[in-house]
Structure formats: C-alpha cells, structure tokens
Design a protein around this motif. Structure first.
Motif, PDB file in Angstrom:
ATOM      1  N   ASP A   1       0.752  -1.241   0.050  1.00  5.75           N
ATOM      2  CA  ASP A   1      -0.024   0.067   0.068  1.00  5.75           C
ATOM      3  C   ASP A   1       0.874   1.512   0.007  1.00  5.75           C
ATOM      4  O   ASP A   1       0.613   2.350  -0.575  1.00  5.75           O
ATOM      5  CB  ASP A   1      -1.026   0.042   1.016  1.00  5.75           C
ATOM      6  CG  ASP A   1      -2.024  -1.224   1.182  1.00  5.75           C
ATOM      7  OD1 ASP A   1      -2.476  -1.220   0.092  1.00  5.75           O
ATOM      8  OD2 ASP A   1      -2.203  -1.882   2.032  1.00  5.75           O
ATOM      9  N   ILE A   2       1.893   1.224   0.597  1.00  6.78           N
ATOM     10  CA  ILE A   2       2.938   2.354   0.731  1.00  6.78           C
ATOM     11  C   ILE A   2       3.328   2.563  -0.759  1.00  6.78           C
ATOM     12  O   ILE A   2       3.542   3.642  -1.092  1.00  6.78           O
ATOM     13  CB  ILE A   2       4.105   1.925   1.711  1.00  6.78           C
ATOM     14  CG1 ILE A   2       3.399   2.066   3.235  1.00  6.78           C
ATOM     15  CG2 ILE A   2       5.017   3.296   1.545  1.00  6.78           C
ATOM     16  CD1 ILE A   2       4.511   1.578   3.997  1.00  6.78           C
ATOM     17  N   ARG A   3       3.784   1.351  -1.703  1.00  6.67           N
ATOM     18  CA  ARG A   3       4.375   1.514  -2.868  1.00  6.67           C
ATOM     19  C   ARG A   3       3.383   2.236  -3.850  1.00  6.67           C
ATOM     20  O   ARG A   3       3.370   3.043  -4.593  1.00  6.67           O
ATOM     21  CB  ARG A   3       4.648   0.179  -3.418  1.00  6.67           C
ATOM     22  CG  ARG A   3       5.888  -0.239  -2.912  1.00  6.67           C
ATOM     23  CD  ARG A   3       6.246  -1.706  -3.616  1.00  6.67           C
ATOM     24  NE  ARG A   3       7.382  -2.380  -2.983  1.00  6.67           N
ATOM     25  CZ  ARG A   3       8.686  -2.285  -3.608  1.00  6.67           C
ATOM     26  NH1 ARG A   3       8.830  -1.338  -4.571  1.00  6.67           N
ATOM     27  NH2 ARG A   3       9.565  -2.627  -3.031  1.00  6.67           N
ATOM     28  N   ARG A   4       2.028   1.739  -3.448  1.00  8.65           N
ATOM     29  CA  ARG A   4       0.796   2.313  -4.211  1.00  8.65           C
ATOM     30  C   ARG A   4       0.885   3.783  -4.029  1.00  8.65           C
ATOM     31  O   ARG A   4       0.554   4.402  -5.111  1.00  8.65           O
ATOM     32  CB  ARG A   4      -0.337   1.552  -4.084  1.00  8.65           C
ATOM     33  CG  ARG A   4      -1.685   2.054  -4.786  1.00  8.65           C
ATOM     34  CD  ARG A   4      -2.713   1.411  -4.366  1.00  8.65           C
ATOM     35  NE  ARG A   4      -4.131   2.064  -4.440  1.00  8.65           N
ATOM     36  CZ  ARG A   4      -5.404   2.053  -3.863  1.00  8.65           C
ATOM     37  NH1 ARG A   4      -5.392   0.992  -2.841  1.00  8.65           N
ATOM     38  NH2 ARG A   4      -6.249   2.777  -4.237  1.00  8.65           N
ATOM     39  N   LEU A   5       0.721   4.218  -2.770  1.00 10.15           N
ATOM     40  CA  LEU A   5       0.683   5.627  -2.474  1.00 10.15           C
ATOM     41  C   LEU A   5       1.878   6.389  -3.112  1.00 10.15           C
ATOM     42  O   LEU A   5       1.537   7.404  -3.705  1.00 10.15           O
ATOM     43  CB  LEU A   5       0.772   5.681  -0.893  1.00 10.15           C
ATOM     44  CG  LEU A   5       0.819   7.107  -0.156  1.00 10.15           C
ATOM     45  CD1 LEU A   5      -0.534   7.643  -0.327  1.00 10.15           C
ATOM     46  CD2 LEU A   5       1.352   7.216   1.028  1.00 10.15           C
ATOM     47  N   LEU A   6       3.194   5.732  -3.105  1.00 10.99           N
ATOM     48  CA  LEU A   6       3.951   6.570  -3.782  1.00 10.99           C
ATOM     49  C   LEU A   6       3.941   6.424  -5.272  1.00 10.99           C
ATOM     50  O   LEU A   6       4.408   7.557  -5.754  1.00 10.99           O
ATOM     51  CB  LEU A   6       5.478   5.819  -3.320  1.00 10.99           C
ATOM     52  CG  LEU A   6       5.895   5.908  -2.025  1.00 10.99           C
ATOM     53  CD1 LEU A   6       6.961   5.128  -1.461  1.00 10.99           C
ATOM     54  CD2 LEU A   6       5.981   7.321  -1.314  1.00 10.99           C
TER      55      LEU A   6
ATOM     56  N   ALA B   1      -2.621  14.098  -0.091  1.00 14.64           N
ATOM     57  CA  ALA B   1      -2.919  13.422   1.173  1.00 14.64           C
ATOM     58  C   ALA B   1      -1.813  13.456   2.227  1.00 14.64           C
ATOM     59  O   ALA B   1      -0.712  13.767   1.738  1.00 14.64           O
ATOM     60  CB  ALA B   1      -3.537  12.031   1.005  1.00 14.64           C
ATOM     61  N   LEU B   2      -2.023  13.482   3.344  1.00 14.18           N
ATOM     62  CA  LEU B   2      -1.292  13.324   4.401  1.00 14.18           C
ATOM     63  C   LEU B   2      -0.555  12.397   4.492  1.00 14.18           C
ATOM     64  O   LEU B   2       0.669  11.980   4.676  1.00 14.18           O
ATOM     65  CB  LEU B   2      -1.865  13.523   5.684  1.00 14.18           C
ATOM     66  CG  LEU B   2      -1.145  14.089   7.027  1.00 14.18           C
ATOM     67  CD1 LEU B   2      -0.116  15.252   6.810  1.00 14.18           C
ATOM     68  CD2 LEU B   2      -2.034  14.013   8.258  1.00 14.18           C
ATOM     69  N   GLY B   3      -1.224  10.956   4.240  1.00 13.13           N
ATOM     70  CA  GLY B   3      -0.693   9.842   4.105  1.00 13.13           C
ATOM     71  C   GLY B   3      -1.533   8.395   4.625  1.00 13.13           C
ATOM     72  O   GLY B   3      -2.752   8.694   4.248  1.00 13.13           O
ATOM     73  N   LEU B   4      -1.038   7.346   4.935  1.00 12.69           N
ATOM     74  CA  LEU B   4      -1.857   6.339   5.292  1.00 12.69           C
ATOM     75  C   LEU B   4      -1.803   5.945   6.748  1.00 12.69           C
ATOM     76  O   LEU B   4      -0.814   5.994   7.579  1.00 12.69           O
ATOM     77  CB  LEU B   4      -1.397   4.994   4.327  1.00 12.69           C
ATOM     78  CG  LEU B   4      -1.090   5.085   3.127  1.00 12.69           C
ATOM     79  CD1 LEU B   4      -0.319   3.893   2.253  1.00 12.69           C
ATOM     80  CD2 LEU B   4      -2.533   5.372   2.566  1.00 12.69           C
ATOM     81  N   ALA B   5      -2.875   5.254   7.385  1.00 15.78           N
ATOM     82  CA  ALA B   5      -2.869   5.125   8.863  1.00 15.78           C
ATOM     83  C   ALA B   5      -3.638   3.645   8.636  1.00 15.78           C
ATOM     84  O   ALA B   5      -4.728   3.270   8.112  1.00 15.78           O
ATOM     85  CB  ALA B   5      -3.587   5.878   9.376  1.00 15.78           C
ATOM     86  N   VAL B   6      -3.258   2.620   9.736  1.00  9.48           N
ATOM     87  CA  VAL B   6      -3.822   1.392  10.277  1.00  9.48           C
ATOM     88  C   VAL B   6      -3.875   1.763  11.674  1.00  9.48           C
ATOM     89  O   VAL B   6      -3.010   1.311  12.427  1.00  9.48           O
ATOM     90  CB  VAL B   6      -3.041   0.237  10.002  1.00  9.48           C
ATOM     91  CG1 VAL B   6      -3.970  -1.087  10.507  1.00  9.48           C
ATOM     92  CG2 VAL B   6      -3.058  -0.199   8.387  1.00  9.48           C
ATOM     93  N   PRO B   7      -5.038   2.386  11.968  1.00 14.06           N
ATOM     94  CA  PRO B   7      -5.107   2.553  13.583  1.00 14.06           C
ATOM     95  C   PRO B   7      -5.140   1.373  14.351  1.00 14.06           C
ATOM     96  O   PRO B   7      -5.459   0.315  13.977  1.00 14.06           O
ATOM     97  CB  PRO B   7      -6.273   3.336  13.755  1.00 14.06           C
ATOM     98  CG  PRO B   7      -6.730   3.970  12.318  1.00 14.06           C
ATOM     99  CD  PRO B   7      -6.093   2.935  11.364  1.00 14.06           C
TER     100      PRO B   7
END
Length: 157
Positions: free
Chosen positions: A99-104, A110-116
C-alpha cells in the motif's frame, strides 16, 4: 558489408547490456522510511523488518512516536505504536508495504496512510505468537483536513 555487420553486432550488444542493466535496477528508488517507535516495542521491529524485506531502507528513532505524530499533523484518532515518514507522506501503524508503494506511485494529495490500533494479521502483528489469526482491518488514506477514506481493506468477506 563487414563494417555494417560489425555495427549491427555492437548495437545489439549495447542494447542487450542496457536491457540487462535496466532489469537489475528497480524502476524507481524507494525513499528512506524514517520510523519513530518506543524502544521496547517488538511489533514495530517486525514491521520495520517487513519494510526492509520489501526493499525499503529504514532510519530508526527509538524515542516514541506521539510527539512526531503531532508534529507531522496526524490526528490522534489514527494513532498506533509507530509513525513513519516516507517521502512526503506520514505512515501510521502497521501499513503493508504494497500500500505504501501504491501511495508513492499514485501520489494523491493526502497526508498519508494509517492503520489505527494494532490489528492482528497486519505486517508486524502476524508472527507465530498469533497462531495464524487474521483480524479484518482497513488501511486509511488520511487527508490534510483530518478526514479519511478506506484505501484498502484486508481479510473482509
């Protein structure tokens, strides 16, 4: 004729060398993952190992993550046990490297990704001590205004 054959052979060899070099080099270098965590947190170490296995270089700060989370502007409601900065994005918690690769690659505003929290079955929370248990969880895309939407869901029917 001989000169032409020599030129064609050299061009073919150069082309093959270029293709081999391209195949050996990743398509795009991944930015370093700066990670803030508590020094005694084992699941954070496992998440960092997950990132490293997926090709990320990491820089570790064992100073806790609450202050950096606040400094980076991520609302507390998305909190987890570690916070990372990868490129221009905040990554909170046990976010899978895919998911980080996809985001990049997509580069959303966006601010980023989170898994609370710390869902069992997420990277770093998936060791043998959990007996193969996999709880459903969502990776959230967190916007600059603090809102979020589901970026990807895991283990949901």
């Amino acid at each position: 004729m001989q000169r032409r054959s020599l030129l064609i052979g050299a061009t073919t060899l150069l082309g093959a060398t270029t293709l081999a070099a391209r195949a050996a080099t990743p398509t795009a270098a991944l930015p370093v993952a700066q990670v803030w965590k508590d020094p005694s947190c084992g699941c954070c170490k496992d998440w960092i190992t997950h990132l490293q296995r997926e090709g990320f270089q990491t820089q570790l700060f064992e100073t806790g993550n609450a202050a950096v989370r606040q400094r980076l502007g991520l609302p507390e409601k998305y909190g987890s046990c570690h916070t990372a900065r990868i490129g221009s994005y905040v990554i909170e918690g046990h976010v899978p490297a895919a998911d980080i690769r996809r985001l990049l690659a997509e580069q959303p505003k966006a601010l980023g990704l989170a898994v609370p929290g710390m869902p069992v079955g997420s990277p770093g929370m998936d060791g043998p001590e959990y007996g193969g248990r996999k709880d459903p969880f969502d990776v959230l895309l967190v916007m600059a205004d603090g809102s979020s939407r589901v970026y990807r869901s895991y283990f949901r029917s």
